[in-house]
Write an enzyme that holds these catalytic residues in place. Structure first.
Site, short mmCIF file in Angstrom:
data_model
loop_
_atom_site.label_atom_id
_atom_site.label_comp_id
_atom_site.label_asym_id
_atom_site.label_seq_id
_atom_site.Cartn_x
_atom_site.Cartn_y
_atom_site.Cartn_z
N ARG A 1 0.84 -1.21 0.00
CA ARG A 1 0.00 0.00 0.00
C ARG A 1 0.87 1.26 0.00
O ARG A 1 0.55 2.24 -0.66
CB ARG A 1 -0.94 0.03 1.22
CG ARG A 1 -2.01 -1.07 1.19
CD ARG A 1 -3.11 -0.87 0.14
NE ARG A 1 -2.89 -1.39 -1.16
CZ ARG A 1 -2.97 -2.66 -1.58
NH1 ARG A 1 -3.21 -3.63 -0.74
NH2 ARG A 1 -2.78 -2.98 -2.84
N GLU B 1 2.20 1.56 -3.43
CA GLU B 1 1.12 2.05 -4.28
C GLU B 1 0.90 3.56 -4.07
O GLU B 1 0.70 4.31 -5.03
CB GLU B 1 -0.16 1.28 -3.95
CG GLU B 1 -1.37 1.69 -4.76
CD GLU B 1 -2.60 0.91 -4.36
OE1 GLU B 1 -3.26 0.38 -5.26
OE2 GLU B 1 -2.90 0.82 -3.14
N SER C 1 15.26 14.79 3.77
CA SER C 1 16.18 13.85 4.40
C SER C 1 15.45 12.69 5.05
O SER C 1 14.42 12.86 5.69
CB SER C 1 17.02 14.57 5.46
OG SER C 1 17.85 13.67 6.14
#
Length: 156
Positions: free
Chosen positions: A96, A99, A122
């Protein structure tokens, strides 16, 4: 003396040991973090092989888990970071996030550059937080905060 690792093998093995000991003792990552002075996210990442712990924190966590002196030492070594193979993740939770970056990665890049200019966020000077909140429509929502220092690109 500061030590660093040249492969992920030892820390992967230690991570497996940590997860098993954590389950046997029925401890949460929050409980393991207590007394270290560090964030739950940082300690969790360290226990899963992605960060080195300061000596005192390594000892505190190891004592809670019943780990030996070698584990304490290993928890203090600078790891070879990166826990995801060079393939699409198959774990549903990790996928997920993959995605989300596939869908929103270019949006995040565009908005960061528009607001800050050319550079990066960073992952070293960084904070991570995960909270569970009630969803007004029922159920729960995950609130994930990624808080990284902005580092501008410097022409040379």
């Amino acid at each position: 003396m500061i030590q660093s690792q040249h492969s992920q093998t030892a820390r992967h093995a230690l991570a497996e040991t940590v997860v098993l000991a954590k389950a046997r003792k029925n401890l949460s990552f929050a409980q393991l973090t207590d007394g270290t002075g560090l964030s739950e996210a940082f300690v969790t990442a360290a226990l899963l092989g992605q960060h080195a712990l300061p000596a005192d924190a390594a000892r505190i966590v190891a004592d809670k888990l019943g780990l030996d002196d070698d584990a304490v030492l290993l928890l203090q070594t600078i790891p070879l970071r990166g826990s995801i193979d060079d393939r699409v993740p198959t774990d549903p939770t990790i996928y997920r996030f993959y995605e989300m970056l596939q869908v929103y990665g270019t949006t995040l890049k565009a908005l960061v550059h528009e607001k800050f200019g050319d550079g990066i966020i960073s992952a070293i000077n960084f904070r991570l937080d995960v909270k569970k909140v009630d969803d007004p429509e029922g159920g729960s929502r995950a609130v994930i905060t990624l808080d990284g220092k902005y580092l501008p690109t410097k022409p040379f």
